[in-house]
Each structure stands twice: as structure tokens, then as C-alpha cells.
Design a protein around this motif. Sequence first.
Motif, PDB file in Angstrom:
ATOM      1  N   ILE B 253       0.849  -1.195   0.000  1.00  0.00           N
ATOM      2  CA  ILE B 253       0.000   0.000   0.000  1.00  0.00           C
ATOM      3  C   ILE B 253       0.886   1.247   0.000  1.00  0.00           C
ATOM      4  O   ILE B 253       0.632   2.207  -0.724  1.00  0.00           O
ATOM      5  N   ALA B 256       2.085   1.840  -3.417  1.00  0.00           N
ATOM      6  CA  ALA B 256       1.013   2.382  -4.252  1.00  0.00           C
ATOM      7  C   ALA B 256       0.797   3.861  -3.936  1.00  0.00           C
ATOM      8  O   ALA B 256       0.538   4.664  -4.837  1.00  0.00           O
ATOM      9  N   LEU B 257       0.901   4.232  -2.665  1.00  0.00           N
ATOM     10  CA  LEU B 257       0.710   5.624  -2.268  1.00  0.00           C
ATOM     11  C   LEU B 257       1.857   6.489  -2.795  1.00  0.00           C
ATOM     12  O   LEU B 257       1.632   7.586  -3.293  1.00  0.00           O
ATOM     13  N   ARG B 260       1.486   7.411  -6.181  1.00  0.00           N
ATOM     14  CA  ARG B 260       0.478   8.458  -6.368  1.00  0.00           C
ATOM     15  C   ARG B 260       0.964   9.800  -5.835  1.00  0.00           C
ATOM     16  O   ARG B 260       0.187  10.719  -5.674  1.00  0.00           O
ATOM     17  N   VAL B 262       2.304  10.468  -2.789  1.00  0.00           N
ATOM     18  CA  VAL B 262       2.330  10.692  -1.343  1.00  0.00           C
ATOM     19  C   VAL B 262       3.750  10.390  -0.858  1.00  0.00           C
ATOM     20  O   VAL B 262       4.266   9.304  -1.100  1.00  0.00           O
ATOM     21  N   LEU B 274       2.625   2.436   8.996  1.00  0.00           N
ATOM     22  CA  LEU B 274       1.959   3.143   7.906  1.00  0.00           C
ATOM     23  C   LEU B 274       0.918   4.107   8.457  1.00  0.00           C
ATOM     24  O   LEU B 274       0.812   5.251   8.017  1.00  0.00           O
ATOM     25  N   VAL B 275       0.136   3.639   9.434  1.00  0.00           N
ATOM     26  CA  VAL B 275      -0.878   4.504  10.041  1.00  0.00           C
ATOM     27  C   VAL B 275      -0.202   5.720  10.666  1.00  0.00           C
ATOM     28  O   VAL B 275      -0.623   6.861  10.448  1.00  0.00           O
ATOM     29  N   LEU B 278       1.043   8.123   8.031  1.00  0.00           N
ATOM     30  CA  LEU B 278      -0.058   8.844   7.397  1.00  0.00           C
ATOM     31  C   LEU B 278      -0.636   9.885   8.348  1.00  0.00           C
ATOM     32  O   LEU B 278      -0.967  10.997   7.933  1.00  0.00           O
ATOM     33  N   ALA B 279      -0.736   9.508   9.619  1.00  0.00           N
ATOM     34  CA  ALA B 279      -1.287  10.441  10.609  1.00  0.00           C
ATOM     35  C   ALA B 279      -0.418  11.698  10.671  1.00  0.00           C
ATOM     36  O   ALA B 279      -0.931  12.823  10.687  1.00  0.00           O
ATOM     37  N   LYS B 281       1.388  12.848   8.333  1.00  0.00           N
ATOM     38  CA  LYS B 281       1.159  13.516   7.053  1.00  0.00           C
ATOM     39  C   LYS B 281       0.008  14.510   7.142  1.00  0.00           C
ATOM     40  O   LYS B 281       0.115  15.668   6.763  1.00  0.00           O
ATOM     41  N   LYS B 282      -1.096  14.035   7.661  1.00  0.00           N
ATOM     42  CA  LYS B 282      -2.301  14.867   7.722  1.00  0.00           C
ATOM     43  C   LYS B 282      -2.042  16.070   8.611  1.00  0.00           C
ATOM     44  O   LYS B 282      -2.462  17.190   8.296  1.00  0.00           O
ATOM     45  N   GLY B 286      -1.914  18.184   3.591  1.00  0.00           N
ATOM     46  CA  GLY B 286      -2.016  17.211   2.502  1.00  0.00           C
ATOM     47  C   GLY B 286      -1.004  17.498   1.400  1.00  0.00           C
ATOM     48  O   GLY B 286      -0.563  18.621   1.213  1.00  0.00           O
ATOM     49  N   CYS B 288      -0.968  15.227  -1.680  1.00  0.00           N
ATOM     50  CA  CYS B 288      -1.369  14.522  -2.891  1.00  0.00           C
ATOM     51  C   CYS B 288      -1.652  15.413  -4.097  1.00  0.00           C
ATOM     52  O   CYS B 288      -2.330  16.382  -3.992  1.00  0.00           O
TER      53      CYS B 288
END
Lengths: 278, 288, 267
Positions: B253, B256-257, B260, B262, B274-275, B278-279, B281-282, B286, B288
Motif C-alpha cells: 500500500i 502504491a501511495l 500516487r 504521497v 503506515l498509520v 499517514l497520521a 502527514k495529515k 495534505g 497529494c
Amino acid sequence: MIEIKHLRYAYPAVEGQEPAAVLEDVDLHIEKGSFTAILGHNGSGKSTLAKLLSAVLLPSGGEVLVDGLSTAEEKNIMEIRRRVGMVFQNPDNQIVANVVEEDVAFAPENLGVPAEEIRARVDEALAAVGMEAFRLHAPHLLSGGQKQRIAIAGVLAMQPEVLVLDEVTAMLDPEGRREVLETVHRLNRERGMTVLLITHHMSEVEKADRVIVMEQGRVVMDGSPKEVFPRVEELRRLSLDVPGTVDLLYELRRIGWDVPLDALGVDECADAICKFLQ
Amino acid sequence: MEPIMRVENLSHVYSAGTPFQKGAVRNVSFDIMRGELLGVIGHTGSGKSTLIQHLNGLLKPSEGHIYLAGKDIWENPKEIRNVRFRVGLVFQYPEYQLFEETVRADVAFGPKNMGLSGEELEQRVRHAMEDVGLDASYLDKSPFELSGGEKRRVAIAGVLAMHPEVLILDEPTAGLDPEGRENLLRCLKSYQQKRKSTVLMVSHSMSEIARFSDRILVMKDARVLMCGTPEEVFSRTEELETAGLNTPKAARIALALRKRGVELPESIFTMEALVNALAAKKGGGGVC
Amino acid sequence: MLKDITLGQFFPGNTLAHRLDPRTKLMVTVLYIVALFCAKSFVSYGVMALWLVTAVQVSKVGYKALVKGLKPVWFIIVFTAVLNLIYIKGTPLVTIWKFTIYREAVETAVFMILRIAMLIMGTFLLTYTTSPIRLTDGLETLLSPLKKLHAPVHELAMMMAIALRFIPTLIEETDKIMSAQKARGADFESGGLLQRAKALIPILVPLFISAFRRADELATAMECRCYSGGEGRTKLHVLRFAAKDYLVLALAAVLTAAVIVLGRMGL
């Protein structure tokens, strides 16, 4: 195609013990041409269900109908077994002959099919699982995935209406697992074979039309993968895996992200996350 | 960390001309560090099984050496049985080797062969059972009335009871359901940490290896393809996939991110990481 | 090490030896054995050797595989040969220390070795070139007249086929169990006879348990594939005698007769 009505099953009592109920009031209807996965951990009754479908076991209560034929009637048994092709977990213990093509011929021989037609059926069944090249090989020298494909060919030669696969990938390595699943999906897609896949691997059921989750002899969930997988808490309580993608989305939701829970594929999941990040 | 075992230029070729050529090992060298859990991964036929049977002297190398605590295990071939006690090997589907009338007797088989008896033997049996998470009530049962997962643990306890310095397991979770897998792996991890023991585990499941190993050895076509920490190995996700090996879903994943756009660190291979990434990141806005 | 046992192995191929009707091969093998036991002199053994060599050449099996098949029985062959050497008396040949070896003894020993070796190689050639199912098919058809006497011919043939199918599987399994018990310090190599016999328990118990489990699962799988005994079964390969079968049979009969006649003539 298959009709299961108020099915109950208990193994015969062992001395000094109550007969243990394995299945309680199971009601299911399996559509022709569908791909259904049955999930559950060991002891949930899923393998017993498989044996009831092919009349290896007979119901203690309720009934199982295959194309309208009841498994409880002696005269139907052969016809039911022909229509319900069963493949089991251990590939070694279901191959009867020393040569691949002779093993595939075993079922039609039992059915009294004339020799020329057996030949045709064997060739067709081997082609269907992509094992033509191994026609004259000795099964014990093949890989686990190849043996399992031979076992599938062996039941295809009966020209069954439905394929019941009872944990057929449990003993295989990832490669063998992929081979077998691809074969089964292709049979469903290209030949409209009805498939009932019994497993405890979540990852194998993502592409099914329908997922049935069993627990202690009962059906506890029934729906499409997109309906079943987002029920993360329930699945975890049943000590079943959740697909990695759903697991991630679930954790992200817990920290307040607004992402859908039903993006099952890796790309789908990545897209959903990207969409949210934008 | 110092190595407890060292494999040096190990080669093993099965007798030529037989159809069993698969599974040879060619010029393999690596170290097993004291107290680590080393995960070994590779296709069927990549030589994993042949490799581990060398580590406890069941197979003799065609070429190369294996050192246990600095000493070549074949220096004195008469001592090889002793090596087998020091390097415990649990085969695939070990429950198929159970044979005694009671669990106690079966677990005691190994230590008894070492010449132990009496109190010491009993102690070892009990400890080994604790290590695999089974209580004393199992001791007097017949191994054949247990469930599949319990049988497997009893069989593993039978090797643990020999107090091996290095424990080797060939696909210990094969055929178990997800719950059984998880429980067994936790037991093994806690055994490694609590007893400060060295464990080598072969597995087909990348996510198992990723979560539990301190270091990972990747085998391909009879050779070592990679050897290093999970971060080092899984930062080469694409290379692993070209080699036809599964990568953990989290790594897939993440890949894949990244494709894209990320931005994520290369070394992500567990869902947790990963969580967290990503956390963060937010929080930082953002991309993306 | 157990993998060396080649009993019941089949090497697929497409030579004349492979294509012959299994019944022909069975009957030829029986004739061959009869002839072998009637052979009494170097001349008749020469005929037998010619017979065997021709068969091996035709089958393209290779002598290596055949000789490998002898491996497990070497000991018995040599042992009986030595016994013969010691016990048979006649014309003295040489005397070594206290033992006198007689001409007759050497002859008997040599013939005996030849007989056992050729017997084994001949029967192995049969299993090497005939798939077990064809072999049991052939046997079932040959013995089918006995069905009228209610002999369970089909059941016996099926049992044989399954046994042959599972030999490699069980050998592999035995190997695995042995390694696993060795890893727990089991010792199969030292100790007296009793101790060694006891050391087999950790191998035999798991092996039997596994064999029973396999039998149980196989029975279910066979039922699911509509097996219900021999009645009404058809065959993928219908056995049919062709011209080559009659020719080979005739040749075998002539050779057997020749050896018997040679024997009568004291050759």
C-alpha cells in the motif's frame, strides 16, 4: 442450485458424552454460477457443512437439496456426488493413481462412462486446470499447487454442477495458493462453474460474489465482501483476519479520517487515501 | 551483538542425476546473532529446508563450514549428536512426530535422550510447556486427543525442553488458522525475549516475518538474495517483487501511495508504521 | 537414504515394452520366472541373460536403475552365497586355512546369485515399464475368471494399486519422521538388537497414525468421486491384445520351452 433448509448436524455421541451439535439451523441458498466463500475458524462447522453437501454425512435435522435432490435419500447419493465435486485439504490423500491421467479418469470410470468419452473428459479436465503437459507424470513428484489442480481436474471429469473446495490451500505455499485460486476463479468466470470455497484466509475471499461467515455451527454474516469486511470489530471478535487494506482504513477512521471502509484492493485503498488527503 | 552461529561458504548439491535436484544450496554465508530472531524467507525449493538441516548437523555440507559458538560443528563427527541438542530443529508439521502416550512423556523424549531424569527432567518439561502457553493440566493427556494447534505446541515444547542455544523452526504456523498463527508467534517471540534465546524461523508469510523478526534472510535459487534488518530488506520492495516474493501488504500500500505522489519513508512494512506515517502527514498538511 | 528404494516405481516411456498389454507382460514375467528356475547350466543361464538383456534394451530403462533396485537385497544374496560356499561338498577346489571350497559349491553359489539377481531385475523391469494401474488392471483381468468363485479380485487389485501409489509417499514420510526424531536426539545406529527395536517406536507410531489418517481421508475422497466397488466400472485404457502381444508371448513361450529342454539334456 443448492438449497439448505434448517440444517442441523450432531456427531454421534461418544461414550459418556452428550452428542455435540456441529451445525444449528443453517439456512442457505446457493445460486447457480455464483462464487461463494465460507469463512470461519477451525471448529466453526464449515468443513462439516461441506461433507453434508456431498452426502458423506447425512443431516440430523432439516435437509440439503442439490438441484432438488435430497441427500437423505439413498437412491440420490450417487447422482448428488456426481453433481457436487469435492476437493479436500491434503492433496496427497485424494490422489488415487500413480499417473496423472489415470487419476483424473478415476471418477468417470466409477460412473461407467465408455472409454472414448473418458479419454475426452480427462483431456478436457486437464486442459481446464492447465495441467495437460503433466498427463503422464507421477503425482507424488509434482508441487502442492499442481497436485491440488490435478485433484480439481479429477472432480471436473465427473462434469459436476458445483465445485466445493474444503480448505484446499491450507497446506500450500503462496505460489501454490495463487495457482489454485486463479484456476478456480477462471473455472467460475469462463465456464460458469458454481464454486463454494471454504477457507480461513481472508485474502482468498476478496474476489468472491458472496461471503458467508460461520461461528459455532451458525451463519453469523452473509453478504458481499464489501458488506462483510467493513464489520471489523465483529470479525475480530470471531478471531478472523481482516484484509490489510480494510485494517488500515479502519485504523485511519479511528484517528478521525473520513475514508470508506470498503476499498478492498491495494490500488482502490491508495486511491481512497489520496482522495482524502486532497 | 556477536554471532552464535556462522555459516561460511556452505554448498550442498544433491546427488546429480536424480530428479530431486531442487533445494540445493550454493555458497551461502551469513551469521546468526546471539539472542536475535532471524526470519528466513524464500520460495519452495529455494534451499531453505536444506539450509536449516545443515545447521543442526542432519545434513553434512558438500563444501563450507558451520560454526557454533566459534567451533566447527563437524570438527569431531562423533559429537554431532551433541550439536543436535544445542541447535533444536522443529520440522514442518511437527505434530506428526508425536508418539508417546502422554504429553509429558513426549515432551520428555528429547531431554531424556540427553541423559536427563528425575526432578530436572520434570522441571524442563513444565517450563517448556509454559513457554508454548499450555498449562500443567495437559501433561497427563494423550497428545492425540488435542486440537491441531495444541498438538503443534506440544511438539515444539518437545524441542524447547532440550534447552537449545539456537531454536530453528521450519514454517511453524503452516496450516493453522489466523488465531492459532497469532498465538503461536507471540509465544515464540516471548520465548525468545524472556529466555534470551536465539531463534531462526522459516516462513512463507512476509507479514509474519516483517512483524516478528529482528533480521531477515531472503533466499532465492540456492543463494542468499538479501540479509538485513526488516527496514533494509523491505525498503527494496520492488526488488523483492521482481524476485517473485510476496511483500507485506502495508509495504505494498505504501508503494502504491508513493506512486500516487504521497511522500512516505521507504522503510514502512507494518500497518502500524503506515498509520503513524499517514497520521503525521495529515497533521503536516495534505500533499497529494 | 530410503529414497533409494525403487520398489513399485514406474518410469513413463513409449517403447515397445511400455506399449505391450499388461497381461502380456505379466504372463511373460511368469514364464521368465519359471524358465529361470529350470535353468541349470551356463548354457541355459546364457539364454536367460539374452532374454533379460533384450528386454532391458527394448525398454530403454537403463542398467543403472536396475542395479540400483538390487541394493536393498545385496546382503541377502551375498549371505546365502557364502552359506552355499561353506556347506556344499564335492570336488575340492582350493583350501584356505581350515576351509575347503568345492567346485560344486562355487557353481551353486554363482548360479544362485545369478538367479536371484535376474529374478529381481526381471520383475523390476515389469514394474518400471508398467504403470501400477495398468499392472493391476492386467492382473484383475487375468484373474477375472476367479470372480465366478466369489473371489474379491477387483478389491484386491484396487488395494494393490493404492498400496503402490502410497509407497513413495510413505517412504518420504518415514524419512521426515526419522529426521525429526533424530533432531530430538533419537539414536537409531547404536545399541543391541532390543535397543534398536525399541528405537523404532518413535518412528512406527507416528507412521501408523499418519497412514490411518491418510486411509480415512482417501476413503472419503474416493466416495466423493463416486467409487462404489468394481461393479459397473469402465476403464480409461481398455485392454486389447494386439499382434505384437501374441508375438512376444510366443517368443517367451519358445524361450521357456528351450530352457526346459536344455535342462532335460543336462545343460
